[in-house]
Enzyme design. Structure first.
Site, PDB file in Angstrom:
ATOM      1  N   HIS A  17       0.823  -1.207   0.000  1.00 23.71           N
ATOM      2  CA  HIS A  17       0.000   0.000   0.000  1.00 23.71           C
ATOM      3  C   HIS A  17       0.865   1.270   0.000  1.00 23.71           C
ATOM      4  CE1 HIS A  17      -3.891  -2.101   1.537  1.00 23.71           C
ATOM      5  NE2 HIS A  17      -3.779  -2.130   0.223  1.00 23.71           N
ATOM      6  N   ASP A  38       0.653   4.130   1.394  1.00 25.60           N
ATOM      7  CA  ASP A  38       1.018   4.787   2.653  1.00 25.60           C
ATOM      8  C   ASP A  38       2.035   3.971   3.466  1.00 25.60           C
ATOM      9  OD1 ASP A  38      -1.063   2.905   3.105  1.00 25.60           O
ATOM     10  OD2 ASP A  38      -1.541   3.843   5.023  1.00 25.60           O
ATOM     11  N   HIS A  39       2.578   2.925   2.857  1.00 25.68           N
ATOM     12  CA  HIS A  39       3.669   2.161   3.486  1.00 25.68           C
ATOM     13  C   HIS A  39       4.916   2.119   2.593  1.00 25.68           C
ATOM     14  CE1 HIS A  39       1.263   0.472   6.878  1.00 25.68           C
ATOM     15  NE2 HIS A  39       0.315   0.901   6.066  1.00 25.68           N
ATOM     16  N   HIS A  63      -5.087  -8.581   4.601  1.00 23.13           N
ATOM     17  CA  HIS A  63      -5.198  -7.150   4.283  1.00 23.13           C
ATOM     18  C   HIS A  63      -4.731  -6.938   2.843  1.00 23.13           C
ATOM     19  CE1 HIS A  63      -5.087  -2.840   4.919  1.00 23.13           C
ATOM     20  NE2 HIS A  63      -3.816  -2.797   4.568  1.00 23.13           N
ATOM     21  N   ASP A  90      -0.287  -3.658   8.751  1.00 27.39           N
ATOM     22  CA  ASP A  90      -1.729  -3.415   8.823  1.00 27.39           C
ATOM     23  C   ASP A  90      -2.516  -4.709   9.030  1.00 27.39           C
ATOM     24  OD1 ASP A  90      -1.188  -0.771   8.431  1.00 27.39           O
ATOM     25  OD2 ASP A  90      -2.125  -0.622   6.454  1.00 27.39           O
ATOM     26  N   HIS A 118      -0.786   1.807  12.119  1.00 26.96           N
ATOM     27  CA  HIS A 118      -1.630   3.001  12.303  1.00 26.96           C
ATOM     28  C   HIS A 118      -2.062   3.191  13.754  1.00 26.96           C
ATOM     29  CE1 HIS A 118      -2.469   3.776   7.964  1.00 26.96           C
ATOM     30  NE2 HIS A 118      -2.294   2.471   7.860  1.00 26.96           N
TER      31      HIS A 118
END
Ligand SMILES: [Zn+2]
Length: 256
Positions: free
Chosen positions: A58, A60-61, A115, A134, A172
């Site tokens: 992802h 955001d990683h 995920h 996540d 997160h």
């Protein structure tokens, strides 16, 4: 001297984490949500980035990889083999059971699909530390974006079987909303009630609620408690198949 771990916020609610081995000076970033705050944290600590351990593809990683590489060209980018096509700039592809060195430290790769299909967690067994990405959150778990809920359930069972004293770092800061959901499906759990109160105070004071521990998650995380009689009764699924209960919880959380 033992391991040093530095945790800080990136983007709106992602965690940046640095793992430092004082013996060799090696430093790893866990995921790369955003290069600027990670580089700033490295600078403040006067550490040198040697490795980046990516948990899943992802944005955001991974979006910070390019910036980290520009500042530390020799840093090694490590990530899941099954997502190599989706992550630009991997130098080392890893799979279940692989061991990744961070200086003298050794992280064991655990496959945790759900995920995303190729999601991995990194477990430094000798230091009792897990980087769960996540997959597992405090009192929650990631959405099953790429695999059906029972696959994610099996991944959570794997993590839940690690030693109870394991410190768990997650991708997160979702703890407050996770606590609200957990209370809705496990209202009679006094450990959960206590924890929800503590969490609310911590957030009020601007503190991070992570890392958590596996012991705390086993006691308060509904996704690890699907076999608990009180939880089953509360959601009207007494005696049901654990994977079906997990699926129901995940569904309810998606709509919470
Ligand atoms: Zn994700």
């Amino acid at each position: 001297m033992s391991i040093a771990i530095h945790q800080f916020m990136c983007l709106s609610d992602n965690f940046g984490v640095l793992v430092h081995d004082p013996q060799t000076g090696a430093t790893a970033a866990i995921d790369a949500p955003d290069a600027a705050p990670i580089l700033e944290a490295i600078g403040t600590k006067e550490w040198k980035l040697t490795d980046v351990l990516i948990t899943h593809h992802h944005f955001d990683h991974t979006q910070g990889i390019t910036g980290l590489k520009a500042a530390f060209p020799s840093a090694r980018i490590v990530g899941p083999a099954r997502e190599a096509a989706k992550i630009k700039g991997l130098n080392l592809e890893v799979r279940e059971g692989d061991k990744v060195k961070i200086g003298s430290l050794e992280a064991i790769v655990i496959d945790v699909p759900g995920h995303t299909s190729g999601h991995v967690a990194y477990w430094i067994e000798n230091e009792d530390v897990l980087f769960a990405g996540d997959t597992l959150f405090a009192m929650g778990c990631g959405r099953g974006f790429e695999e059906p809920a029972p696959v994610l359930y099996r991944s959570l069972l794997k993590l839940g079987a690690l030693p109870a004293k394991t410190k768990v770092y997650c991708g997160h800061e979702y703890t407050l909303s996770n606590a609200r959901f957990a209370l809705s499906v496990d209202p009679g759990n006094s450990a959960l009630q206590d924890r929800a109160r503590v969490i609310a105070m911590m957030r009020e004071a601007g503190q991070f609620t992570l890392p958590t521990t596996m012991a705390l998650e086993l006691a308060t995380n509904p996704f690890l408690r699907v076999e608990d009689a009180g939880l089953q009764a509360a959601i009207g699924m007494t005696g049901a198949d654990p994977a079906a209960i997990f699926t129901e919880l995940r569904e309810r959380k998606n709509n919470f």
